[in-house]
Enzyme design. Structure first.
Site, PDB file in Angstrom:
ATOM      1  N   ARG A   1       2.987   3.023  41.660  1.00 58.05           N
ATOM      2  CA  ARG A   1       3.921   2.493  40.666  1.00 58.05           C
ATOM      3  C   ARG A   1       5.341   3.030  40.887  1.00 58.05           C
ATOM      4  NH1 ARG A   1       3.953  -0.566  35.835  1.00 58.05           N
ATOM      5  NH2 ARG A   1       1.711  -0.777  35.571  1.00 58.05           N
TER       6      ARG A   1
ATOM      7  N   GLU B   1       5.165   1.837  27.108  1.00 57.65           N
ATOM      8  CA  GLU B   1       5.814   2.723  28.063  1.00 57.65           C
ATOM      9  C   GLU B   1       7.286   2.410  28.361  1.00 57.65           C
ATOM     10  OE1 GLU B   1       2.418   1.722  30.708  1.00 57.65           O
ATOM     11  OE2 GLU B   1       2.693   3.768  31.431  1.00 57.65           O
TER      12      GLU B   1
HETATM   13  N1  MTE Z   1       2.088   5.936  21.309  1.00 59.25           N
HETATM   14  C1  MTE Z   1       1.447   6.881  20.586  1.00 59.25           C
HETATM   15  N2  MTE Z   1       1.765   7.041  19.290  1.00 59.25           N
HETATM   16  N3  MTE Z   1       0.509   7.686  21.165  1.00 59.25           N
HETATM   17  C2  MTE Z   1       0.180   7.564  22.495  1.00 59.25           C
HETATM   18  O1  MTE Z   1      -0.686   8.298  22.997  1.00 59.25           O
HETATM   19  N4  MTE Z   1       0.586   6.378  24.613  1.00 59.25           N
HETATM   20  C3  MTE Z   1       1.555   5.614  25.392  1.00 59.25           C
HETATM   21  C4  MTE Z   1       2.030   4.398  24.607  1.00 59.25           C
HETATM   22  N5  MTE Z   1       2.426   4.771  23.281  1.00 59.25           N
HETATM   23  C5  MTE Z   1       0.848   6.571  23.280  1.00 59.25           C
HETATM   24  C6  MTE Z   1       1.796   5.749  22.615  1.00 59.25           C
HETATM   25  C7  MTE Z   1       1.039   5.168  26.677  1.00 59.25           C
HETATM   26  S1  MTE Z   1       1.073   6.226  27.992  1.00 59.25           S
HETATM   27  C8  MTE Z   1       0.569   3.904  26.856  1.00 59.25           C
HETATM   28  S2  MTE Z   1       0.039   3.369  28.366  1.00 59.25           S
HETATM   29  C9  MTE Z   1       0.484   2.950  25.748  1.00 59.25           C
HETATM   30  O2  MTE Z   1       0.946   3.484  24.529  1.00 59.25           O
HETATM   31  C10 MTE Z   1      -0.970   2.538  25.600  1.00 59.25           C
HETATM   32  O3  MTE Z   1      -1.159   1.674  24.543  1.00 59.25           O
HETATM   33  P1  MTE Z   1      -0.803   0.112  24.631  1.00 59.25           P
HETATM   34  O4  MTE Z   1      -1.378  -0.373  25.911  1.00 59.25           O
HETATM   35  O5  MTE Z   1      -1.454  -0.435  23.437  1.00 59.25           O
HETATM   36  O6  MTE Z   1       0.681   0.010  24.603  1.00 59.25           O
HETATM   37  N1  HPA Z   2      -0.863   2.061  34.743  1.00 56.48           N
HETATM   38  C1  HPA Z   2      -1.514   2.933  33.963  1.00 56.48           C
HETATM   39  N2  HPA Z   2      -2.698   3.383  34.220  1.00 56.48           N
HETATM   40  C2  HPA Z   2      -3.290   2.964  35.332  1.00 56.48           C
HETATM   41  C3  HPA Z   2      -2.676   2.061  36.194  1.00 56.48           C
HETATM   42  C4  HPA Z   2      -1.395   1.579  35.877  1.00 56.48           C
HETATM   43  O1  HPA Z   2      -0.784   0.770  36.585  1.00 56.48           O
HETATM   44  N3  HPA Z   2      -3.516   1.857  37.216  1.00 56.48           N
HETATM   45  C5  HPA Z   2      -4.588   2.623  36.970  1.00 56.48           C
HETATM   46  N4  HPA Z   2      -4.468   3.286  35.842  1.00 56.48           N
HETATM   47 MO1  MOS Z   3      -0.283   5.191  29.852  1.00 57.49          MO
HETATM   48  S1  MOS Z   3       0.499   6.530  31.208  1.00 57.49           S
HETATM   49  O1  MOS Z   3      -0.623   4.001  31.104  1.00 57.49           O
HETATM   50  O2  MOS Z   3      -1.777   5.911  29.514  1.00 57.49           O
END
Ligand code: MTE
Ligand code: HPA
Ligand code: MOS
Length: 763
Positions: free
Chosen positions: A317, A719
C-alpha cells in the site's frame, strides 16, 4: 477552547447506537464477559532480550506458587507452533531462539491474575545474546529481509530525470506509532462439549483468530467459535495482533477443560505488540520550470520487525499511495520489508499509505524551498485529473482532487490566511506561525483482491423484529449504526425492531477482517442484498393478500402500500402471513466487490473500487523560545460521497486527523540499541490530548455525486482523513523557517518540541 465549526446537517443525523451504553458505562468488552465459575487467568512470560538463544528456562519455582494451575510452552502445542498469516514465519511461543524483546515464551495459568503475575517474576531464563538489529537501514545493509522487494514503475524515470530543469534528492524518516486502543488486547476462551471451544476476542478479524487457533490446536475450524461484541478501539492493531492472545487462552482451555481469560495490562501490551512501521526513505524528484513533477523515484525501507505479520501488504500500500493525489508521468518506487529485532510491526490506520505520502510531500517541500516557490504551488500544479493513470495501472475516474483543492482554497480563503500569517510573522519575533496544505487520495478496497467480500445473515422473526449478523466488527467507527440504518431504511421499520448481533464465526463464516476502511461497504452491500432477497419474497406474499402485483407493492412506516396507497396490511401482518404460508424469513447474502483485480507479476491492475479525496489547510503557532507549538486551525474539504451519517463520519474525520497529527508531531516510539522499548508507558509516550488537538476544526463536505461502489454512495471514511495530519509536519517547518531562514529542512518525523527547538537555532 477547542471547537468544531459545523457544516454538517446534524439535526437529523442518526445517533451512534452505542452512545447510550457507552456513556453509561454499560457497553460490554471482553473483560466484561460473564465468566464461568472457576475461570482461570493467564499472563504471558516474554523474552527479556531482543535476540538470542534460550540456554535454559526454569519455572520450577513459579510452578510451586499456590494457585498456579500450569505453565505452557511450545512443547504443549498439539498442532503447529505457527501464527504467521501471510508468511509462516512467526511462532506462538519461542522455541530455541528469541527474536524480539517481548516475544511470548510461556503462558502462566493461575487461579487469579495476581498469582500468575507473581509467578512470572519467579521464572528464570538464560539467554545467550546475539547481535540486535533495530533499524531498517542496518537490516538492509545486512541483507535481513522479510521477503523480496517490490517495485512499481510507470514511464521511464532515468530518461525523464535527464531532461528535468530541477532534480532534488533527499532522505526521510517517519517513526512508528502506538495504537493505544483504550481496551488492551485480550481474549476469553471457554470449553464447550466434545472439545469444542468458544472464544470471545477483541479482534478485528474473527476468522483469523478461528483459523489460527485451529491450526495451533490441530483441530478443524468448525471446533472453534469466535465471538466479538465490540472493541474498545483497534486502529489496525487488532487486525492480526489480537490473534496470539486468543490462541493462548484457547490452548490453555484445550488442556485444562476450563475457561481461561487472558487480558494484557497496558505495559505488557505496549511491550509485546507491534506498532505502525517506521520507514526510512530516499527520494529523487524531477520538475520542470512550470512546476510539473516529471519524475519521482523513491525507495522505502520498512522496519517490519521480527516477523512478517501484515508487513508485505502494508509495503504494497505504500507503493499504491507513493504519489498521493498527484499525477506523475514517470514513477519508480521500491519497498523493502526489512527484518529487525523489534516486535512485528503491523496495520495502523492508513496501512502504509501515510508513510508513502510523507515521502512525496517531503520531496515537494524540499523542491519548493530550493526553487523559491510555495509547496502549495507545486502541489496544485500536479493534482490528479480524470483519466490520469496511477503507477499501478488503474485509470483515475470520478476524480475529486482538483475540486476538493479549489473548494478548500476558495471557501477558506487561503490567500488571506497566508497573508495574515505573513503579517503576524513580520510583527512577532519570538512567536511564528506556519501554514500547509495537505491533499489526500486514498484507495478503497483491500489491496489483496481476494479479501474483498462479505456476507450477511438476516432473520426476520415472526413478531416482525429483525436480527442482523455480518462480518463487521464494531470498534468505535460506527459500522453497526450504519448497518442498522441500511435495514431500517430498506424495510421502513422502527429502529427499535432491529438488532445488530455480535460478530460470530458460526453465523457469518470465512470473513475478512474489519479493515481497509471497507467494512461498511462490504458488509453493508451484503446486507442490502440479503434485505432485497427477503423483500422480494415478502412482496409476493403481500401481492397475493392484496390482490395486486409485486411491482406495485412498497413498504413505508410499517405499512404495506399498493401503488403508493396505504393498505390495512401492516409490517407485522405481512410477517405473520409469510409465516402461515411457510415462506422463509431468513436470508444469507454474499457480496464481492466487482471489477477490481491486480496482477502482481506485472504490478498492474485496478485494485481499488474507488478513491477518497480531500484537502486540508493547517495552521500552527510555534513558541520560538520554548520550541512548543499549537495547532490553531485545521480547515478541510472532505469527500464523504453521500454521507449516511454525518455525525459518525465527522467523528471519524476528527479522530483520524488528530491521530495523524499525533503521529507527525508528538508520538515518539523509542527503542534502545538492545531493542528494549523505552517509550513503554504514557509518561514516556505522549499522545494528543484535549489540549493538543487543533483549536478549530472546520470540515466542509465536498459536494459530489458519490460513487456506486460505496455503500449507498457513502464513501469509506475510516482511514483517509488520518493523512491530513501529515500537513502538520510541514506547517511547523514553515513556522521554523519564518524564524530561522538558515534552517535546512529535514524530514524526520515526529517533529517533537525538542526537535523544533534545535531547528529554530540551527545554523
Ligand atoms: N475509529 C474508531 N473509533 N476506532 C477504531 O479502532 N479504526 C480505524 C477506522 N476508524 C478505528 C476507527 C481503522 S484502522 C479502520 S481500517 C476503519 O476504522 C475500520 O472500520 P471501517 O472499515 O468501518 O471504516
Ligand atoms: N488494508 C487494510 N488491511 C489489510 C489490507 C489493506 O489493504 N490488506 C490486508 N489487510
Ligand atoms: Mo485499518 S489499518 O485497515 O485496520
Amino acid at each position: 477552547m477547542n471547537k468544531t465549526v459545523l457544516h454538517h446537517d446534524l439535526k437529523n443525523a442518526v445517533k451512534n447506537i452505542d452512545s447510550f451504553t457507552h456513556v453509561r458505562g454499560e457497553s460490554l468488552y471482553v473483560d466484561d464477559v460473564n465468566v464461568r465459575q472457576g475461570t482461570y487467568h493467564a499472563v504471558v512470560f516474554d523474552a527479556p532480550k531482543a535476540h538470542g538463544i534460550i540456554k535454559s528456562l526454569n519455572y520450577s519455582k513459579a510452578e510451586k506458587l499456590e494457585g498456579i494451575i500450569r505453565i505452557f510452552t511450545y512443547k504443549d502445542i498439539p498442532g503447529e507452533n505457527q501464527i504467521g498469516g501471510i508468511i509462516p514465519d512467526e511462532t506462538l511461543f519461542a522455541e530455541k531462539e528469541v527474536h524480539f524483546w517481548g516475544q511470548p515464551i510461556a503462558l502462566i495459568v493461575a487461579e487469579t491474575e495476581f498469582i500468575a503475575r507473581q509467578a512470572r517474576r519467579l521464572i528464570e531464563i538464560e539467554i545467550e545474546e546475539l547481535p540486535v538489529i533495530t533499524t531498517a537501514k542496518e537490516a538492509k545493509a545486512k541483507g535481513s529481509f522479510i521477503n523480496a522487494p517490490r517495485s512499481f514503475e510507470l514511464g521511464d524515470t532515468s530518461e525523464a530525470l535527464k531532461k528535468c530543469d530541477y532534480v532534488f534528492e533527499g532522505e526521510t524518516f517517519s517513526n512508528g506509532q502506538e495504537h493505544l486502543y483504550i481496551e488492551a488486547q485480550g481474549a476469553y476462551a471457554e470449553p464447550l462439549e466434545n472439545g469444542n471451544i468458544k472464544i470471545s476476542s477483541s479482534t478485528q478479524g474473527p476468522t483469523q483468530v478461528q483459523k489460527t487457533t485451529a491450526r495451533v490446536l490441530g483441530v478443524g475450524m468448525h471446533k472453534i467459535e469466535v465471538d466479538v461484541t465490540r472493541l474498545g478501539g483497534g486502529f489496525g492493531g487488532k487486525e492480526d495482533q489480537a490473534t496470539p492472545w486468543a490462541v493462548m487462552a484457547a490452548l490453555a482451555t484445550f488442556h485444562l477443560n476450563q475457561s481461561v481469560k487472558l487480558i494484557l495490562n497496558r505495559h505488557d501490551d505496549l511491550r509485546m505488540t507491534g506498532k505502525r512501521h517506521p520507514y526510512e526513505g530516499t527520494y529523487k524528484i524531477g520538475l520542470n520550470k512550470n512546476l510539473k513533477i516529471v519524475a519521482f523515484e523513491a525507495e522505502y525501507l520498512q522496519n517490519s520487525g521480527a516477523a512478517a505479520d501484515l508487513s508485505p501488504a502494508i509495503a504494497e500500500r505504500t507503493l499504491f499511495h507513493a504519489t498521493n493525489s498527484y499525477f506523475v508521468k514517470n514513477v519508480k518506487t521500491t519497498v523493502y520489508s526489512c527484518k529487525t529485532n523489534l516486535p512485528p510491526n503491523t496495520a495502523f490506520r492508513g496501512f502504509g499509505g501515510p508513510q508513502g505520502k510523507f515521502v512525496i510531500e517531503s520531496a515537494i517541500a524540499h523542491a519548493a524551498s530550493e526553487m523559491g516557490v510555495l509547496p502549495m504551488e507545486i502541489q496544485e500544479a500536479n493534482l490528479l485529473k480524470e483519466n490520469d493513470v496511477f503507477s499501478y495501472g488503474q485509470i483515475a475516474t470520478q476524480v475529486e482532487a482538483i475540486k476538493a483543492w479549489n473548494t478548500a482554497k476558495s471557501k477558506f480563503n487561503v490567500k488571506d490566511l497566508q497573508n495574515e500569517i505573513d503579517r503576524f510573522n513580520d510583527q512577532n519575533d519570538s512567536i511564528k506561525k506556519g501554514l500547509a496544505l495537505m491533499p489526500i487520495c486514498f484507495g478503497i478496497s483491500f489491496t489483496n483482491t481476494p479479501m474483498n467480500h462479505a456476507r450477511a445473515l438476516v432473520h426476520i422473526y415472526q413478531d416482525g423484529s429483525i436480527g442482523i449478523s455480518t462480518a463487521a466488527v464494531e470498534m468505535g467507527q460506527g459500522v453497526n449504526t450504519k448497518l442498522l440504518q441500511i435495514a431500517v431504511d430498506f424495510f421502513s421499520v422502527d429502529p427499535k425492531k432491529v438488532k445488530i448481533e455480535t460478530t460470530n464465526t458460526t453465523r457469518v463464516a470465512n470473513t475478512s477482517p474489519s479493515a481497509a476502511s471497507s467494512t461498511a461497504d462490504l458488509n453493508g452491500k451484503a446486507l442490502l442484498k440479503a434485505c432485497e432477497g427477503l423483500l422480494s419474497r415478502l412482496k409476493t406474499v403481500a401481492s397475493k393478500a392484496l390482490n395486486a402485483s409485486d411491482e406495485d407493492i412498497t413498504l413505508d412506516n410499517e405499512t404495506v402500500y399498493v401503488n403508493n396507497k396505504a393498505t390495512q396490511l401492516t409490517w407485522n401482518d405481512l410477517i405473520s402471513q409469510a409465516m402461515l404460508e411457510r415462506v422463509s424469513l431468513s436470508e444469507n447474502a454474499h457480496y464481492a466487490t466487482p471489477k477490481i483485480h491486480f496482477d502482481k507479476t506485472k504490478e498492474k491492475g485496478h485494485p481499488f473500487a474507488y478513491h477518497v479525496y480531500g484537502t486540508a489547510i493547517l495552521t500552527c503557532t510555534v513558541d520560538c523560545i520554548r520550541g512548543i507549538y499549537e495547532f490553531d486551525d485545521v480547515k478541510m474539504v472532505h469527500d464523504y460521497g453521500k454521507s449516511m451519517s454525518t455525525g459518525i463520519d465527522l467523528g471519524q474525520v476528527e479522530g483520524a486527523l488528530v491521530q495523524g497529527i499525533g503521529w507527525m508531531t508528538m508520538e515518539e516510539i523509542a527503542y534502545n540499541e538492545q531493542g528494549k522499548l523505552l517509550s513503554n508507558a504514557l509518561s514516556t509516550y505522549k499522545v494528543p490530548d484535549l489540549f493538543s488537538v487543533p483549536k478549530n476544526i472546520e470540515v466542509i463536505p465536498l459536494e459530489t455525486e458519490g460513487n456506486d461502489m460505496a455503500i449507498l454512495k457513502s464513501k469509506a471514511v475510516g482511514e483517509p482523513p488520518l493523512m491530513y495530519g501529515i500537513g502538520a509536519y510541514f506547517a511547523i517547518q514553515n513556522a521554523i523557517l519564518a524564524f530561522n531562514p538558515n534552517y535546512t529542512m529535514t524530514f524526520n518525523a515526529p517533529m517533537t518540541p525538542e526537535k523544533v527547538l534545535m531547528s529554530l537555532y540551527s545554523k
